[in-house]
Design a protein around this motif. Structure first.
Motif, PDB file in Angstrom:
ATOM      1  N   ASP A  75      58.028  63.152  69.113  1.00 30.12           N
ATOM      2  CA  ASP A  75      56.972  64.017  69.649  1.00 30.12           C
ATOM      3  C   ASP A  75      56.495  63.434  70.977  1.00 30.12           C
ATOM      4  O   ASP A  75      56.970  62.387  71.426  1.00 30.12           O
ATOM      5  N   LYS A  76      55.520  64.117  71.573  1.00 30.43           N
ATOM      6  CA  LYS A  76      54.743  63.561  72.670  1.00 30.43           C
ATOM      7  C   LYS A  76      53.435  63.076  72.063  1.00 30.43           C
ATOM      8  O   LYS A  76      52.766  63.829  71.362  1.00 30.43           O
ATOM      9  N   PHE A  77      53.077  61.813  72.325  1.00 30.42           N
ATOM     10  CA  PHE A  77      51.983  61.170  71.611  1.00 30.42           C
ATOM     11  C   PHE A  77      50.795  60.927  72.539  1.00 30.42           C
ATOM     12  O   PHE A  77      50.957  60.487  73.679  1.00 30.42           O
ATOM     13  N   GLU A  78      49.604  61.182  72.018  1.00 25.69           N
ATOM     14  CA  GLU A  78      48.390  61.077  72.820  1.00 25.69           C
ATOM     15  C   GLU A  78      48.187  59.663  73.349  1.00 25.69           C
ATOM     16  O   GLU A  78      47.791  59.470  74.506  1.00 25.69           O
ATOM     17  N   ASP A  79      48.412  58.671  72.499  1.00 26.11           N
ATOM     18  CA  ASP A  79      48.172  57.290  72.951  1.00 26.11           C
ATOM     19  C   ASP A  79      49.164  56.878  74.033  1.00 26.11           C
ATOM     20  O   ASP A  79      48.805  56.190  74.997  1.00 26.11           O
ATOM     21  N   PHE A  80      50.420  57.320  73.933  1.00 23.05           N
ATOM     22  CA  PHE A  80      51.395  56.975  74.967  1.00 23.05           C
ATOM     23  C   PHE A  80      51.105  57.718  76.272  1.00 23.05           C
ATOM     24  O   PHE A  80      51.347  57.182  77.362  1.00 23.05           O
ATOM     25  N   SER A  81      50.596  58.925  76.171  1.00 24.36           N
ATOM     26  CA  SER A  81      50.176  59.639  77.381  1.00 24.36           C
ATOM     27  C   SER A  81      49.075  58.862  78.091  1.00 24.36           C
ATOM     28  O   SER A  81      49.089  58.716  79.324  1.00 24.36           O
ATOM     29  N   TYR A  82      48.121  58.355  77.328  1.00 26.80           N
ATOM     30  CA  TYR A  82      47.049  57.547  77.905  1.00 26.80           C
ATOM     31  C   TYR A  82      47.625  56.304  78.587  1.00 26.80           C
ATOM     32  O   TYR A  82      47.145  55.880  79.651  1.00 26.80           O
ATOM     33  N   LEU A  83      48.681  55.712  77.991  1.00 28.40           N
ATOM     34  CA  LEU A  83      49.283  54.498  78.531  1.00 28.40           C
ATOM     35  C   LEU A  83      50.248  54.775  79.679  1.00 28.40           C
ATOM     36  O   LEU A  83      50.849  53.836  80.215  1.00 28.40           O
ATOM     37  N   GLY A  84      50.406  56.050  80.047  1.00 24.88           N
ATOM     38  CA  GLY A  84      51.161  56.362  81.257  1.00 24.88           C
ATOM     39  C   GLY A  84      52.457  57.101  81.070  1.00 24.88           C
ATOM     40  O   GLY A  84      53.198  57.301  82.044  1.00 24.88           O
ATOM     41  N   THR A  85      52.771  57.540  79.841  1.00 22.59           N
ATOM     42  CA  THR A  85      54.052  58.221  79.617  1.00 22.59           C
ATOM     43  C   THR A  85      53.867  59.477  78.757  1.00 22.59           C
ATOM     44  O   THR A  85      53.976  59.413  77.531  1.00 22.59           O
ATOM     45  N   PRO A  86      53.618  60.634  79.387  1.00 21.03           N
ATOM     46  CA  PRO A  86      53.513  61.894  78.631  1.00 21.03           C
ATOM     47  C   PRO A  86      54.897  62.455  78.323  1.00 21.03           C
ATOM     48  O   PRO A  86      55.180  63.629  78.572  1.00 21.03           O
ATOM     49  N   ASN A  87      55.749  61.601  77.759  1.00 17.98           N
ATOM     50  CA  ASN A  87      57.148  61.948  77.508  1.00 17.98           C
ATOM     51  C   ASN A  87      57.408  62.122  76.025  1.00 17.98           C
ATOM     52  O   ASN A  87      56.521  61.945  75.189  1.00 17.98           O
ATOM     53  N   LEU A  88      58.642  62.426  75.715  1.00 20.18           N
ATOM     54  CA  LEU A  88      59.071  62.607  74.332  1.00 20.18           C
ATOM     55  C   LEU A  88      59.596  61.272  73.814  1.00 20.18           C
ATOM     56  O   LEU A  88      60.448  60.632  74.442  1.00 20.18           O
ATOM     57  N   PHE A  89      59.090  60.860  72.641  1.00 19.51           N
ATOM     58  CA  PHE A  89      59.491  59.592  72.041  1.00 19.51           C
ATOM     59  C   PHE A  89      59.823  59.790  70.569  1.00 19.51           C
ATOM     60  O   PHE A  89      59.254  60.648  69.896  1.00 19.51           O
ATOM     61  N   ARG A  90      60.710  58.925  70.085  1.00 10.78           N
ATOM     62  CA  ARG A  90      60.885  58.753  68.651  1.00 10.78           C
ATOM     63  C   ARG A  90      60.248  57.427  68.274  1.00 10.78           C
ATOM     64  O   ARG A  90      60.553  56.389  68.878  1.00 10.78           O
ATOM     65  N   ARG A  91      59.333  57.485  67.292  1.00 10.52           N
ATOM     66  CA  ARG A  91      58.637  56.287  66.819  1.00 10.52           C
ATOM     67  C   ARG A  91      58.907  56.126  65.325  1.00 10.52           C
ATOM     68  O   ARG A  91      58.642  57.043  64.536  1.00 10.52           O
TER      69      ARG A  91
END
Length: 354
Positions: free
Chosen positions: A195-211
């Motif tokens: 998904d695109k994750f709110e915390d990663f967007s805050y950290l500078g990457t509004p991208n698609l990730f697998r976690r």
């Protein structure tokens, strides 16, 4: 026990800093890492392959929080000024992106750290819907504060415990899952989301990730398992980022950042055999050079290998640690059954070193 090795848990997260004494004071104040197991200046020779092929002078402190969890190996180069990354380290970059710290109460930790004027993020939700947040140390190293389990070793009236795991970037999720499962026993997938994750967007990457968040089904065993306790590994794969870096690209091991994730183990021979069979052989082995490490106040053996994306994993088989250092009393672990936890009465003597 010839074919069996034991993992007692995460012993420490290695973190490179610019000033080891200042950093320890910060970890002591913010994360309760009050107990120094060693504090030593020496020459790092065995790690030369990861330091440009040369021996380097260093100053290191191993500090733990007796409430439980892993400690910090706080590491400073003395031969040169420690270098920060030449780019902004982002989720999905290869290596240890952030260190997990377990909290008794995340909201309380957040309040207390805000009162200390720490560099904290907003509150977010983790994979299970519980509150979590991020905090940066004096050198911009990133920590994720998460709700810990109820497995606390001592109540020292601190809001958090020690190291609970790490967020680790990977290029090959399936191979990384296999590594942490087959070598380190992280056989339970708590969460697997793309998904695109709110915390990663805050950290500078509004991208698609697998976690993928992993833990272990079996309770940890061995001498220090009651202190180190349970842990989690969170693997991060960027699905649509093209500017992925190795976090230590162009730098040395020991420069600023998370330099290794270290596990306390018993039976290095059996572990070496398992790593070789799985295709992840040791790249560093103290037994092949000096026979053992000697940190002045602690002795034993250590080895390293790399996960599928090059993250350094350390394994330490400790033989001796200070117990009542002022009285010259040390704990010789070879005199105990290494498959069982040390008695609480012995472990709790460590508090007199704080």
């Amino acid at each position: 026990m010839a074919e069996k090795y034991i993992i007692s848990g995460i012993q420490q997260m290695g973190v490179g800093v610019a000033d080891v004494a200042t950093a320890w004071q910060w970890y002591k104040e913010h994360f309760g890492a009050c107990l120094k197991l060693f504090d030593e200046k020496a020459v790092a020779d065995i790690m030369a392959p990861y330091m440009g092929g040369a021996e380097r002078e260093r100053h290191a402190i191993l500090a733990i929080n007796l409430q439980g969890g892993g400690g910090f190996e706080i590491w400073q180069h003395l031969s040169h000024a420690p270098n920060p990354a030449k780019f902004d380290v982002l989720p999905g970059d290869l290596g240890i992106f952030a260190c997990k710290i377990k909290s008794k109460n995340v909201a309380e930790s957040y309040r207390l750290l805000q009162e200390k004027k720490a560099d904290v993020s907003p509150l977010f939700k983790d994979f299970s819907g519980k509150a979590m947040f991020y905090i940066r140390d004096l050198y911009k190293n990133l920590f994720q504060i998460v709700q810990g389990d109820n497995d606390w070793f001592m109540d020292r009236k601190r809001h958090c415990g020690g190291v609970y795991g790490g967020l680790i970037g990977t290029q090959n999720m399936e191979e990384s899952i296999r590594f942490y499962k087959e070598i380190l026993g992280y056989d339970v997938i708590l969460s697997d989301k793309t998904d695109k994750f709110e915390d990663f967007s805050y950290l500078g990457t509004p991208n698609l990730f697998r976690r993928v968040v992993l833990t272990h089904s079996k309770q940890r065993e061995g001498s220090f398992s009651k202190i180190f306790a349970n842990s989690q590994i969170e693997l991060i794969q960027a699905m649509d980022r093209t500017d992925i870096h190795k976090i230590f690209d162009g730098r040395m091991w020991g420069d600023i950042g998370f330099i290794q994730l270290c596990f306390d183990i018993t039976n290095m021979d059996a572990l070496e055999k398992r790593c070789q069979e799985a295709g992840f052989p040791f790249t560093i082995d103290s037994r092949k050079k000096s026979g053992k490490f000697d940190m002045g106040e602690a002795t034993g053996h250590f080895a390293y290998n790399e996960d599928p994306s090059g993250t350094l994993i350390e394994y330490v088989e400790t033989e001796k640690i200070p117990l009542l250092k002022k009285l010259g009393i040390y704990l010789n672990l070879k005199k105990f059954n290494r498959e069982k936890p040390l008695p609480n009465c012995l472990l709790k003597l460590l508090r007199f070193m704080e």
